[in-house]
Design an enzyme around this catalytic site. Sequence first.
Site, PDB file in Angstrom:
ATOM      1  N   ARG A 160       0.815  -1.182   0.000  1.00 42.40           N
ATOM      2  CA  ARG A 160       0.000   0.000   0.000  1.00 42.40           C
ATOM      3  C   ARG A 160       0.866   1.257   0.000  1.00 42.40           C
ATOM      4  O   ARG A 160       0.405   2.331  -0.305  1.00 42.40           O
ATOM      5  CB  ARG A 160      -0.891  -0.008   1.260  1.00 42.40           C
ATOM      6  CG  ARG A 160      -2.014  -1.064   1.161  1.00 42.40           C
ATOM      7  CD  ARG A 160      -2.602  -1.379   2.504  1.00 42.40           C
ATOM      8  NE  ARG A 160      -1.695  -2.289   3.199  1.00 42.40           N
ATOM      9  CZ  ARG A 160      -1.942  -2.764   4.410  1.00 42.40           C
ATOM     10  NH1 ARG A 160      -3.014  -2.384   5.068  1.00 42.40           N
ATOM     11  NH2 ARG A 160      -1.111  -3.601   4.976  1.00 42.40           N
ATOM     12  N   GLY A 161       2.123   1.097   0.369  1.00 42.26           N
ATOM     13  CA  GLY A 161       3.001   2.245   0.570  1.00 42.26           C
ATOM     14  C   GLY A 161       3.159   3.186  -0.610  1.00 42.26           C
ATOM     15  O   GLY A 161       3.346   4.379  -0.437  1.00 42.26           O
ATOM     16  N   ASP A 168       7.408   3.190  -2.891  1.00 39.17           N
ATOM     17  CA  ASP A 168       7.600   4.223  -1.868  1.00 39.17           C
ATOM     18  C   ASP A 168       9.054   4.283  -1.421  1.00 39.17           C
ATOM     19  O   ASP A 168       9.648   5.354  -1.328  1.00 39.17           O
ATOM     20  CB  ASP A 168       6.670   4.000  -0.661  1.00 39.17           C
ATOM     21  CG  ASP A 168       6.753   2.585  -0.093  1.00 39.17           C
ATOM     22  OD1 ASP A 168       7.394   1.705  -0.710  1.00 39.17           O
ATOM     23  OD2 ASP A 168       6.178   2.351   0.987  1.00 39.17           O
ATOM     24  N   ASP A 200      14.678  -0.450   0.510  1.00 39.70           N
ATOM     25  CA  ASP A 200      15.476  -0.595   1.720  1.00 39.70           C
ATOM     26  C   ASP A 200      16.541  -1.672   1.439  1.00 39.70           C
ATOM     27  O   ASP A 200      17.535  -1.390   0.775  1.00 39.70           O
ATOM     28  CB  ASP A 200      14.496  -0.965   2.849  1.00 39.70           C
ATOM     29  CG  ASP A 200      15.121  -1.010   4.220  1.00 39.70           C
ATOM     30  OD1 ASP A 200      16.105  -0.312   4.454  1.00 39.70           O
ATOM     31  OD2 ASP A 200      14.605  -1.751   5.079  1.00 39.70           O
ATOM     32  N   GLY A 225      16.103  -4.049  -0.565  1.00 45.63           N
ATOM     33  CA  GLY A 225      15.940  -4.372  -1.978  1.00 45.63           C
ATOM     34  C   GLY A 225      15.372  -5.765  -2.197  1.00 45.63           C
ATOM     35  O   GLY A 225      15.041  -6.147  -3.311  1.00 45.63           O
ATOM     36  N   THR A 234      12.474  -7.171  -1.448  1.00 47.03           N
ATOM     37  CA  THR A 234      11.097  -7.277  -1.947  1.00 47.03           C
ATOM     38  C   THR A 234      11.076  -7.130  -3.471  1.00 47.03           C
ATOM     39  O   THR A 234      10.512  -7.970  -4.183  1.00 47.03           O
ATOM     40  CB  THR A 234      10.196  -6.195  -1.306  1.00 47.03           C
ATOM     41  OG1 THR A 234      10.414  -6.190   0.101  1.00 47.03           O
ATOM     42  CG2 THR A 234       8.741  -6.443  -1.596  1.00 47.03           C
ATOM     43  N   LEU A 235      11.696  -6.079  -3.967  1.00 41.58           N
ATOM     44  CA  LEU A 235      11.707  -5.862  -5.419  1.00 41.58           C
ATOM     45  C   LEU A 235      12.499  -6.929  -6.144  1.00 41.58           C
ATOM     46  O   LEU A 235      12.134  -7.347  -7.239  1.00 41.58           O
ATOM     47  CB  LEU A 235      12.284  -4.479  -5.754  1.00 41.58           C
ATOM     48  CG  LEU A 235      11.285  -3.337  -5.797  1.00 41.58           C
ATOM     49  CD1 LEU A 235      11.962  -2.070  -6.277  1.00 41.58           C
ATOM     50  CD2 LEU A 235      10.120  -3.680  -6.723  1.00 41.58           C
ATOM     51  N   ASP A 273       3.954   3.714   6.289  1.00 36.35           N
ATOM     52  CA  ASP A 273       3.220   3.555   7.541  1.00 36.35           C
ATOM     53  C   ASP A 273       4.107   3.327   8.751  1.00 36.35           C
ATOM     54  O   ASP A 273       5.251   2.888   8.649  1.00 36.35           O
ATOM     55  CB  ASP A 273       2.282   2.353   7.435  1.00 36.35           C
ATOM     56  CG  ASP A 273       3.051   1.034   7.435  1.00 36.35           C
ATOM     57  OD1 ASP A 273       3.889   0.842   6.535  1.00 36.35           O
ATOM     58  OD2 ASP A 273       2.846   0.219   8.353  1.00 36.35           O
ATOM     59  N   ARG A 283      -0.210   7.025   7.050  1.00 32.97           N
ATOM     60  CA  ARG A 283       0.154   7.084   5.629  1.00 32.97           C
ATOM     61  C   ARG A 283      -0.305   8.390   4.999  1.00 32.97           C
ATOM     62  O   ARG A 283       0.162   8.788   3.947  1.00 32.97           O
ATOM     63  CB  ARG A 283      -0.511   5.925   4.868  1.00 32.97           C
ATOM     64  CG  ARG A 283      -0.011   4.551   5.268  1.00 32.97           C
ATOM     65  CD  ARG A 283      -0.648   3.504   4.351  1.00 32.97           C
ATOM     66  NE  ARG A 283      -0.508   2.159   4.857  1.00 32.97           N
ATOM     67  CZ  ARG A 283       0.524   1.356   4.630  1.00 32.97           C
ATOM     68  NH1 ARG A 283       1.531   1.779   3.886  1.00 32.97           N
ATOM     69  NH2 ARG A 283       0.572   0.142   5.116  1.00 32.97           N
TER      70      ARG A 283
HETATM   71  P1  IMP Z   1      12.990  -3.962   1.195  1.00 36.71           P
HETATM   72  O1  IMP Z   1      12.479  -5.273   0.682  1.00 36.71           O
HETATM   73  O2  IMP Z   1      13.926  -4.161   2.369  1.00 36.71           O
HETATM   74  O3  IMP Z   1      13.598  -3.095   0.139  1.00 36.71           O
HETATM   75  O4  IMP Z   1      11.797  -3.228   1.888  1.00 36.71           O
HETATM   76  C1  IMP Z   1      10.812  -2.668   1.217  1.00 36.71           C
HETATM   77  C2  IMP Z   1       9.615  -2.354   2.083  1.00 36.71           C
HETATM   78  O5  IMP Z   1       9.916  -2.212   3.492  1.00 36.71           O
HETATM   79  C3  IMP Z   1       9.099  -1.020   1.670  1.00 36.71           C
HETATM   80  O6  IMP Z   1       8.289  -1.123   0.518  1.00 36.71           O
HETATM   81  C4  IMP Z   1       8.355  -0.577   2.895  1.00 36.71           C
HETATM   82  O7  IMP Z   1       7.058  -1.118   2.905  1.00 36.71           O
HETATM   83  C5  IMP Z   1       9.146  -1.162   4.046  1.00 36.71           C
HETATM   84  N1  IMP Z   1      10.034  -0.139   4.643  1.00 36.71           N
HETATM   85  C6  IMP Z   1      11.377  -0.094   4.599  1.00 36.71           C
HETATM   86  N2  IMP Z   1      11.864   0.971   5.250  1.00 36.71           N
HETATM   87  C7  IMP Z   1      10.779   1.631   5.731  1.00 36.71           C
HETATM   88  C8  IMP Z   1      10.630   2.843   6.499  1.00 36.71           C
HETATM   89  O8  IMP Z   1      11.579   3.535   6.894  1.00 36.71           O
HETATM   90  N3  IMP Z   1       9.333   3.197   6.782  1.00 36.71           N
HETATM   91  C9  IMP Z   1       8.259   2.480   6.376  1.00 36.71           C
HETATM   92  N4  IMP Z   1       8.355   1.355   5.660  1.00 36.71           N
HETATM   93  C10 IMP Z   1       9.609   0.932   5.335  1.00 36.71           C
HETATM   94 MG    MG Z   2       6.316  -0.700   0.044  1.00 39.62          MG
END
Ligand code: IMP
Ligand code: MG
Length: 186
Positions: free
Chosen positions: A45-46, A103, A106, A108, A110-111, A162, A168
């Site tokens: 949802r971010g 959004d 972090d 990476g 998830t992507l 969030d 949000r």
């Molecule tokens: P990644 O897979 O570590 O890149 O994380 C991605 C997801 O973690 C983002 O799409 C956010 O939903 C969540 N996330 C990471 N850092 C933050 C933050 O500082 N605030 C809120 N959500 C975060």
């Molecule tokens: Mg996200």
Amino acid sequence: MYSYKDVLAEVLIDEETLQHRVQELADQICKDYEGKDLVLVCFLRGGVVFLVDLMRKMTIPHSIEFMAISSYGAGARESTGHVRVDYDLKTDIRDKDVLIVEDIIDSGNTLHEAIPLIQAKGPKSLEICTLLNKESRREVDIPIKYCGFVIEDKFVYGYGLDLDDYFRNLPFIGVVDIEKLKKYQS
Ligand code: IMP
Ligand code: MG
């Protein structure tokens, strides 16, 4: 329930700065995708707040699609590196120019797991637009075409992001004061 002010350490990016940068990104995307069949794919949802502001500032024809993925272990602030598809694209993106709208990137992870899922649907091109980039936290390389802001390793909220599912709607990006937050979490 606490207020966003109770846990705010500082405003990292104010509303005016955000809107100005989103306009710049919209202008650049319109230039680059002029004449193409563009689909913005937003991760729920971010990414929603960013998507809506971005698309309203764009002047070229485009469609939007949504995808929801979650890391295993809901509620965790750090992703685990495994994702589940909760909601998939509803239209065919074959031969379309797809731009993922995120959004924040972090670790990476998830992507990194989501990209092959979209790639498998046969888009003509696939690129990434993220509002925020926590570059120092990266665990896997993610090719980012458009980035709003590179930020430090701090937990942020607002403008789609969030804090335990709340806030949000804030028009700015704030940094969480972890010590203050602990008082509200049991
Ligand atoms: P990644 O897979 O570590 O890149 O994380 C991605 C997801 O973690 C983002 O799409 C956010 O939903 C969540 N996330 C990471 N850092 C933050 C933050 O500082 N605030 C809120 N959500 C975060
Ligand atoms: Mg996200």
